[in-house]
Design a protein around this motif. Structure first.
Motif, PDB file in Angstrom:
ATOM      1  N   LEU A   1      -7.694  17.015  -3.072  1.00 53.39           N
ATOM      2  CA  LEU A   1      -6.468  17.126  -2.451  1.00 53.39           C
ATOM      3  C   LEU A   1      -6.860  16.898  -0.910  1.00 53.39           C
ATOM      4  O   LEU A   1      -6.107  16.436  -0.163  1.00 53.39           O
ATOM      5  N   LEU A   2      -8.122  17.273  -0.347  1.00 62.59           N
ATOM      6  CA  LEU A   2      -8.255  16.650   1.107  1.00 62.59           C
ATOM      7  C   LEU A   2      -8.396  15.416   1.291  1.00 62.59           C
ATOM      8  O   LEU A   2      -8.069  15.141   2.190  1.00 62.59           O
ATOM      9  N   LEU A   3      -8.879  14.695   0.219  1.00 66.27           N
ATOM     10  CA  LEU A   3      -8.716  13.378   0.579  1.00 66.27           C
ATOM     11  C   LEU A   3      -7.365  12.651   0.563  1.00 66.27           C
ATOM     12  O   LEU A   3      -7.313  11.915   1.453  1.00 66.27           O
ATOM     13  N   ALA A   4      -6.584  13.130  -0.185  1.00 65.39           N
ATOM     14  CA  ALA A   4      -5.114  12.869   0.082  1.00 65.39           C
ATOM     15  C   ALA A   4      -4.524  13.108   1.103  1.00 65.39           C
ATOM     16  O   ALA A   4      -3.868  12.400   1.830  1.00 65.39           O
ATOM     17  N   GLN A   5      -4.570  14.431   1.634  1.00 64.68           N
ATOM     18  CA  GLN A   5      -4.152  14.724   2.869  1.00 64.68           C
ATOM     19  C   GLN A   5      -4.746  14.235   4.125  1.00 64.68           C
ATOM     20  O   GLN A   5      -4.189  14.096   5.075  1.00 64.68           O
TER      21      GLN A   5
ATOM     22  N   GLU B   1       0.923  -1.262   0.071  1.00 58.91           N
ATOM     23  CA  GLU B   1       0.042   0.104   0.023  1.00 58.91           C
ATOM     24  C   GLU B   1       0.947   1.358   0.153  1.00 58.91           C
ATOM     25  O   GLU B   1       1.928   1.083   0.264  1.00 58.91           O
ATOM     26  N   ARG B   2       0.290   2.363  -0.543  1.00 61.07           N
ATOM     27  CA  ARG B   2       0.976   3.789  -0.507  1.00 61.07           C
ATOM     28  C   ARG B   2      -0.104   4.564  -0.453  1.00 61.07           C
ATOM     29  O   ARG B   2      -1.210   4.562  -0.613  1.00 61.07           O
ATOM     30  N   ALA B   3       0.423   5.962  -0.387  1.00 64.68           N
ATOM     31  CA  ALA B   3      -0.477   6.948  -0.711  1.00 64.68           C
ATOM     32  C   ALA B   3      -1.059   7.226  -2.125  1.00 64.68           C
ATOM     33  O   ALA B   3      -0.288   6.569  -3.077  1.00 64.68           O
ATOM     34  N   VAL B   4      -2.147   7.850  -2.254  1.00 60.38           N
ATOM     35  CA  VAL B   4      -2.772   7.637  -3.360  1.00 60.38           C
ATOM     36  C   VAL B   4      -2.165   8.951  -4.385  1.00 60.38           C
ATOM     37  O   VAL B   4      -1.763   9.776  -3.714  1.00 60.38           O
ATOM     38  N   THR B   5      -2.257   8.455  -5.636  1.00 62.85           N
ATOM     39  CA  THR B   5      -1.778   9.447  -6.604  1.00 62.85           C
ATOM     40  C   THR B   5      -2.794  10.586  -6.963  1.00 62.85           C
ATOM     41  O   THR B   5      -3.776  10.646  -6.414  1.00 62.85           O
ATOM     42  N   VAL B   6      -2.504  11.744  -7.500  1.00 58.73           N
ATOM     43  CA  VAL B   6      -3.522  12.757  -8.002  1.00 58.73           C
ATOM     44  C   VAL B   6      -4.498  12.140  -8.782  1.00 58.73           C
ATOM     45  O   VAL B   6      -5.667  12.406  -8.547  1.00 58.73           O
ATOM     46  N   ASP B   7      -4.349  11.262  -9.692  1.00 61.68           N
ATOM     47  CA  ASP B   7      -5.261  10.489 -10.491  1.00 61.68           C
ATOM     48  C   ASP B   7      -6.313   9.668  -9.571  1.00 61.68           C
ATOM     49  O   ASP B   7      -7.459   9.843  -9.697  1.00 61.68           O
ATOM     50  N   GLU B   8      -5.672   9.044  -8.638  1.00 62.36           N
ATOM     51  CA  GLU B   8      -6.454   8.015  -7.935  1.00 62.36           C
ATOM     52  C   GLU B   8      -7.207   8.846  -6.921  1.00 62.36           C
ATOM     53  O   GLU B   8      -8.332   8.428  -6.719  1.00 62.36           O
TER      54      GLU B   8
ATOM     55  N   GLY C   1      -5.341  11.038   4.346  1.00 68.37           N
ATOM     56  CA  GLY C   1      -4.843   9.651   4.615  1.00 68.37           C
ATOM     57  C   GLY C   1      -5.349   8.730   3.671  1.00 68.37           C
ATOM     58  O   GLY C   1      -5.231   7.511   4.068  1.00 68.37           O
ATOM     59  N   ALA C   2      -5.847   8.810   2.484  1.00 65.08           N
ATOM     60  CA  ALA C   2      -6.390   8.060   1.673  1.00 65.08           C
ATOM     61  C   ALA C   2      -5.347   7.173   1.178  1.00 65.08           C
ATOM     62  O   ALA C   2      -4.303   7.653   1.125  1.00 65.08           O
ATOM     63  N   ARG C   3      -5.434   5.919   1.217  1.00 61.85           N
ATOM     64  CA  ARG C   3      -4.367   5.077   0.691  1.00 61.85           C
ATOM     65  C   ARG C   3      -4.924   4.105  -0.374  1.00 61.85           C
ATOM     66  O   ARG C   3      -5.811   3.555  -0.374  1.00 61.85           O
ATOM     67  N   TRP C   4      -3.825   3.989  -1.422  1.00 61.74           N
ATOM     68  CA  TRP C   4      -4.048   2.712  -2.532  1.00 61.74           C
ATOM     69  C   TRP C   4      -3.539   1.284  -1.848  1.00 61.74           C
ATOM     70  O   TRP C   4      -2.425   1.315  -1.292  1.00 61.74           O
ATOM     71  N   LEU C   5      -4.497   0.330  -1.807  1.00 60.93           N
ATOM     72  CA  LEU C   5      -4.132  -0.858  -1.207  1.00 60.93           C
ATOM     73  C   LEU C   5      -3.877  -1.813  -2.123  1.00 60.93           C
ATOM     74  O   LEU C   5      -3.351  -2.935  -1.693  1.00 60.93           O
ATOM     75  N   GLY C   6      -4.283  -1.818  -3.345  1.00 61.61           N
ATOM     76  CA  GLY C   6      -3.947  -2.987  -4.590  1.00 61.61           C
ATOM     77  C   GLY C   6      -4.976  -2.727  -5.766  1.00 61.61           C
ATOM     78  O   GLY C   6      -5.876  -1.971  -5.503  1.00 61.61           O
TER      79      GLY C   6
END
Length: 237
Positions: A152-156, A22-29, A158-163
């Protein structure tokens, strides 16, 4: 975002991760995740299936539709236990609570048509409790929105890409939602997980509650253009 509401239950589900951590989401995600609530709103009424466990081996399944323009849902519920079926009937819900009623004798067709045949006094209304079914229905009816979230607020938050998973032949990214204060006690991850495709369409959501095993699951099966939800036949609040 509705991610702030924590809910859960016990329903087994299977996904096939792609093996990437898992990682932080990209702008597109983040943009696609932010768009998913608007897409639900615009697709209303949407076919949904919610499965939850009430504990003690008792499982509940609700099949119905949700209209995010009116924030109402109607469906047919089935309760089963270790020894087999326990109860069944109709359920209607909105932001304030829910109502239960027996299915009309001899009635056929989708739940929304059957609900139209139940008189107002035939519903047993109540406000929401903290049990998994109530928490799932309450969160479910709040998901759609008439505008996208702020990516931007979603990413800040703590939204995460899991797979990535394949569901019905289509690829979906699996995301942990943004964190809400006090709602993510297990290492900071949100209790809500979303499966979103390349167009920002939400296909599945799971919800975890403290003390329960696998999550309550909500499956979204697309628009049911013919569905007509009854005009508030229940009393809530």
């Amino acid at each position: 975002m509705a991610c702030a509401v924590a809910a859960g239950g016990v329903v087994a589900y299977r996904t096939v991760a792609d093996g990437t951590g898992e990682r932080a989401v990209t702008v597109d995600e983040a943009s696609r995740l932010a768009l998913s609530r608007l897409n639900l709103f615009q697709a209303s009424p949407v076919t949904v299936v919610l499965t939850a466990a009430e504990g003690g081996g008792v499982d509940v399944r609700v099949e119905g539709v949700v209209d995010y323009r009116t924030r109402r849902g109607v469906g047919r519920y089935r309760v089963t236990g270790a020894s087999g079926p326990l109860d069944h009937g109709l359920v209607v819900w909105d932001a304030g609570g829910l109502g239960l009623a027996p299915e009309p004798a001899g009635a056929d067709g989708p739940a929304w048509q059957q609900a139209e045949r139940v008189p107002r006094q035939g519903w047993s209304p109540r406000t929401y409790t903290a049990d998994p079914l109530d928490a799932g229905l309450q969160l479910l009816v709040q998901l759609g929105a008439d505008r996208p979230d702020n990516p931007l607020l979603l990413a800040q938050s703590g939204a995460r890409w899991l797979g990535s998973d394949r569901l019905d032949g289509r690829t979906y990214d699996r995301f942990a939602g943004p964190r809400a204060q006090g709602a993510a006690p297990d290492g900071g991850r949100s209790p809500l997980t979303y499966w979103v495709d390349g167009d920002g369409t939400l296909r599945r959501m799971t919800m975890r509650m403290p003390g329960l095993g696998t999550p309550t699951t909500v499956e979204f099966a697309g628009q049911d253009a013919g569905a007509r939800l009854p005009e508030a036949p229940w009393l809530t609040g």
